[in-house]
Design a protein around this motif. Structure first.
Motif, PDB file in Angstrom:
ATOM      1  N   LEU A  51      -2.981 -51.171  14.964  1.00  0.00           N
ATOM      2  CA  LEU A  51      -4.334 -50.721  15.300  1.00  0.00           C
ATOM      3  C   LEU A  51      -4.980 -49.970  14.139  1.00  0.00           C
ATOM      4  CD1 LEU A  51      -3.911 -49.519  18.995  1.00  0.00           C
ATOM      5  CD2 LEU A  51      -5.195 -51.503  18.180  1.00  0.00           C
ATOM      6  N   VAL A  52      -4.173 -49.261  13.364  1.00  0.00           N
ATOM      7  CA  VAL A  52      -4.709 -48.516  12.223  1.00  0.00           C
ATOM      8  C   VAL A  52      -5.392 -49.475  11.250  1.00  0.00           C
ATOM      9  CG1 VAL A  52      -4.107 -47.037  10.268  1.00  0.00           C
ATOM     10  CG2 VAL A  52      -2.969 -46.706  12.469  1.00  0.00           C
ATOM     11  N   ILE A  53      -4.763 -50.585  10.974  1.00  0.00           N
ATOM     12  CA  ILE A  53      -5.314 -51.555  10.014  1.00  0.00           C
ATOM     13  C   ILE A  53      -6.443 -52.368  10.642  1.00  0.00           C
ATOM     14  CG2 ILE A  53      -4.764 -53.607   8.642  1.00  0.00           C
ATOM     15  CD1 ILE A  53      -1.884 -52.368   8.423  1.00  0.00           C
ATOM     16  N   ILE A  54      -6.220 -52.855  11.856  1.00  0.00           N
ATOM     17  CA  ILE A  54      -7.220 -53.709  12.518  1.00  0.00           C
ATOM     18  C   ILE A  54      -8.530 -52.954  12.732  1.00  0.00           C
ATOM     19  CG2 ILE A  54      -7.772 -54.892  14.684  1.00  0.00           C
ATOM     20  CD1 ILE A  54      -4.763 -55.664  14.795  1.00  0.00           C
ATOM     21  N   LEU A  55      -8.438 -51.727  13.244  1.00  0.00           N
ATOM     22  CA  LEU A  55      -9.662 -50.954  13.484  1.00  0.00           C
ATOM     23  C   LEU A  55     -10.359 -50.592  12.175  1.00  0.00           C
ATOM     24  CD1 LEU A  55      -8.436 -48.695  16.414  1.00  0.00           C
ATOM     25  CD2 LEU A  55     -10.066 -50.590  16.548  1.00  0.00           C
ATOM     26  N   ALA A  56      -9.592 -50.263  11.135  1.00  0.00           N
ATOM     27  CA  ALA A  56     -10.203 -49.951   9.835  1.00  0.00           C
ATOM     28  C   ALA A  56     -10.936 -51.166   9.278  1.00  0.00           C
ATOM     29  CB  ALA A  56      -9.135 -49.470   8.857  1.00  0.00           C
ATOM     30  N   LEU A  57     -10.336 -52.344   9.400  1.00  0.00           N
ATOM     31  CA  LEU A  57     -10.994 -53.559   8.914  1.00  0.00           C
ATOM     32  C   LEU A  57     -12.276 -53.861   9.692  1.00  0.00           C
ATOM     33  CD1 LEU A  57      -7.899 -55.868   8.320  1.00  0.00           C
ATOM     34  CD2 LEU A  57      -9.361 -54.805   6.585  1.00  0.00           C
ATOM     35  N   GLY A  58     -12.304 -53.464  10.966  1.00  0.00           N
ATOM     36  CA  GLY A  58     -13.495 -53.699  11.778  1.00  0.00           C
ATOM     37  C   GLY A  58     -14.603 -52.684  11.551  1.00  0.00           C
ATOM     38  N   LEU A  59     -14.301 -51.626  10.815  1.00  0.00           N
ATOM     39  CA  LEU A  59     -15.307 -50.578  10.584  1.00  0.00           C
ATOM     40  C   LEU A  59     -16.147 -50.803   9.332  1.00  0.00           C
ATOM     41  CD1 LEU A  59     -13.251 -47.404  11.535  1.00  0.00           C
ATOM     42  CD2 LEU A  59     -15.303 -48.264  12.691  1.00  0.00           C
ATOM     43  N   PHE A  60     -15.580 -51.423   8.304  1.00  0.00           N
ATOM     44  CA  PHE A  60     -16.254 -51.532   7.006  1.00  0.00           C
ATOM     45  C   PHE A  60     -16.320 -52.963   6.535  1.00  0.00           C
ATOM     46  CE2 PHE A  60     -14.125 -47.390   7.197  1.00  0.00           C
ATOM     47  CZ  PHE A  60     -15.241 -46.571   7.153  1.00  0.00           C
ATOM     48  N   PRO A  61     -17.386 -53.708   6.730  1.00  0.00           N
ATOM     49  CA  PRO A  61     -18.558 -53.381   7.526  1.00  0.00           C
ATOM     50  C   PRO A  61     -18.233 -53.500   9.013  1.00  0.00           C
ATOM     51  CG  PRO A  61     -18.748 -55.617   6.752  1.00  0.00           C
ATOM     52  CD  PRO A  61     -17.477 -55.050   6.157  1.00  0.00           C
ATOM     53  N   PHE A  62     -19.057 -52.881   9.840  1.00  0.00           N
ATOM     54  CA  PHE A  62     -18.789 -52.876  11.277  1.00  0.00           C
ATOM     55  C   PHE A  62     -18.832 -54.287  11.839  1.00  0.00           C
ATOM     56  CE2 PHE A  62     -20.208 -52.421  15.753  1.00  0.00           C
ATOM     57  CZ  PHE A  62     -19.028 -51.885  16.233  1.00  0.00           C
ATOM     58  N   ASP A  63     -17.754 -54.653  12.504  1.00  0.00           N
ATOM     59  CA  ASP A  63     -17.656 -55.959  13.159  1.00  0.00           C
ATOM     60  C   ASP A  63     -17.349 -55.722  14.630  1.00  0.00           C
ATOM     61  OD1 ASP A  63     -17.217 -58.526  14.009  1.00  0.00           O
ATOM     62  OD2 ASP A  63     -15.470 -58.881  12.733  1.00  0.00           O
ATOM     63  N   PRO A  64     -18.320 -55.958  15.509  1.00  0.00           N
ATOM     64  CA  PRO A  64     -18.106 -55.723  16.940  1.00  0.00           C
ATOM     65  C   PRO A  64     -16.963 -56.552  17.527  1.00  0.00           C
ATOM     66  CG  PRO A  64     -20.428 -56.160  16.490  1.00  0.00           C
ATOM     67  CD  PRO A  64     -19.671 -56.415  15.226  1.00  0.00           C
ATOM     68  N   LYS A  65     -16.608 -57.633  16.850  1.00  0.00           N
ATOM     69  CA  LYS A  65     -15.534 -58.490  17.353  1.00  0.00           C
ATOM     70  C   LYS A  65     -14.151 -57.868  17.162  1.00  0.00           C
ATOM     71  CE  LYS A  65     -18.081 -62.733  16.838  1.00  0.00           C
ATOM     72  NZ  LYS A  65     -18.167 -64.020  16.187  1.00  0.00           N
ATOM     73  N   VAL A  66     -14.079 -56.713  16.508  1.00  0.00           N
ATOM     74  CA  VAL A  66     -12.792 -56.039  16.317  1.00  0.00           C
ATOM     75  C   VAL A  66     -12.174 -55.696  17.677  1.00  0.00           C
ATOM     76  CG1 VAL A  66     -13.683 -53.664  16.150  1.00  0.00           C
ATOM     77  CG2 VAL A  66     -11.578 -54.288  14.979  1.00  0.00           C
ATOM     78  N   LEU A  67     -13.004 -55.515  18.677  1.00  0.00           N
ATOM     79  CA  LEU A  67     -12.496 -55.194  20.020  1.00  0.00           C
ATOM     80  C   LEU A  67     -11.637 -56.322  20.571  1.00  0.00           C
ATOM     81  CD1 LEU A  67     -15.739 -53.658  21.555  1.00  0.00           C
ATOM     82  CD2 LEU A  67     -13.831 -52.476  20.478  1.00  0.00           C
ATOM     83  N   ARG A  68     -11.974 -57.545  20.198  1.00  0.00           N
ATOM     84  CA  ARG A  68     -11.231 -58.717  20.663  1.00  0.00           C
ATOM     85  C   ARG A  68      -9.762 -58.650  20.226  1.00  0.00           C
ATOM     86  NH1 ARG A  68     -13.672 -64.274  18.851  1.00  0.00           N
ATOM     87  NH2 ARG A  68     -15.289 -63.439  20.178  1.00  0.00           N
ATOM     88  N   TYR A  69      -9.515 -58.051  19.089  1.00  0.00           N
ATOM     89  CA  TYR A  69      -8.157 -57.969  18.553  1.00  0.00           C
ATOM     90  C   TYR A  69      -7.473 -56.646  18.897  1.00  0.00           C
ATOM     91  CZ  TYR A  69     -10.382 -61.684  15.994  1.00  0.00           C
ATOM     92  OH  TYR A  69     -11.078 -62.818  15.684  1.00  0.00           O
ATOM     93  N   ALA A  70      -8.245 -55.578  18.912  1.00  0.00           N
ATOM     94  CA  ALA A  70      -7.660 -54.252  19.119  1.00  0.00           C
ATOM     95  C   ALA A  70      -7.382 -53.947  20.590  1.00  0.00           C
ATOM     96  CB  ALA A  70      -8.590 -53.191  18.537  1.00  0.00           C
ATOM     97  N   LEU A  71      -8.273 -54.354  21.474  1.00  0.00           N
ATOM     98  CA  LEU A  71      -8.124 -53.990  22.886  1.00  0.00           C
ATOM     99  C   LEU A  71      -6.855 -54.560  23.530  1.00  0.00           C
ATOM    100  CD1 LEU A  71      -9.462 -52.165  24.862  1.00  0.00           C
ATOM    101  CD2 LEU A  71     -10.965 -54.013  25.550  1.00  0.00           C
ATOM    102  N   PRO A  72      -6.491 -55.814  23.290  1.00  0.00           N
ATOM    103  CA  PRO A  72      -5.223 -56.300  23.876  1.00  0.00           C
ATOM    104  C   PRO A  72      -4.001 -55.529  23.374  1.00  0.00           C
ATOM    105  CG  PRO A  72      -6.565 -58.159  23.192  1.00  0.00           C
ATOM    106  CD  PRO A  72      -7.231 -56.915  22.669  1.00  0.00           C
ATOM    107  N   LEU A  73      -3.960 -55.211  22.083  1.00  0.00           N
ATOM    108  CA  LEU A  73      -2.842 -54.423  21.549  1.00  0.00           C
ATOM    109  C   LEU A  73      -2.774 -53.062  22.227  1.00  0.00           C
ATOM    110  CD1 LEU A  73      -3.015 -55.043  17.692  1.00  0.00           C
ATOM    111  CD2 LEU A  73      -1.176 -55.704  19.227  1.00  0.00           C
ATOM    112  N   SER A  74      -3.921 -52.420  22.337  1.00  0.00           N
ATOM    113  CA  SER A  74      -3.968 -51.090  22.925  1.00  0.00           C
ATOM    114  C   SER A  74      -3.634 -51.123  24.416  1.00  0.00           C
ATOM    115  CB  SER A  74      -5.363 -50.490  22.706  1.00  0.00           C
ATOM    116  OG  SER A  74      -5.409 -49.179  23.170  1.00  0.00           O
TER     117      SER A  74
END
Length: 142
Positions: A51-74
């Motif tokens: 999650l540390v890497i996935i969420l960071a990659l989704g922040l810069f630039p912001f990609d709303p689709k990061v939730l698709r990858y982070a939410l199942p892991l979490s």
């Protein structure tokens, strides 16, 4: 970025911050304090560390689709952490624990204030990350 995207970015950033703190805390406890993780702790790490890497990659630039990858892991991490907390509290029988060798999953290595254990910290971290990611998702639905 729009105002909606600004607030969503802030929510995802907060989730990343918690995942980072949880990861650093887990590494500190195992590598500095020499507390060996049990099997359930390892499973929780498997879902927290990426999650540390996935969420960071989704922040810069912001990609709303990061939730698709982070939410199942979490979400999976939350279920494992909840099971671990219930096991430590004695609600789930120890027979169901996957810990057959090494550190027993029911072992309490740290107990702050008489009730705060490592599995509870993990559960609270996953719960907060899930809540922040869901809040970000719900903001996108407006």
């Amino acid at each position: 970025m729009t105002s909606s995207n600004d607030s969503r970015w802030t929510l995802v950033f907060a989730a990343w911050l918690i995942a980072t703190l949880a990861t650093l805390g887990a590494l500190f406890m195992s590598e500095i304090m020499n507390l060996a993780p049990c099997v359930l702790c390892w499973y929780q790490r498997i879902f927290m560390f990426p999650l540390v890497i996935i969420l960071a990659l989704g922040l810069f630039p912001f990609d709303p689709k990061v939730l698709r990858y982070a939410l199942p892991l979490s979400a999976i991490g939350l279920v494992i952490a909840a099971f671990h907390v219930l096991l430590v509290w004695g609600i789930v029988p120890e027979v169901l624990a996957p810990c057959r060798q090494g550190i027993p999953c029911k072992t309490v290595q740290i107990e702050w204030f008489g009730f705060v254990t490592i599995p509870l910290l993990s559960f609270l971290a996953f719960l907060t990350i899930n809540a922040l990611l869901l809040a970000s998702y719900l903001k996108s639905q407006k």
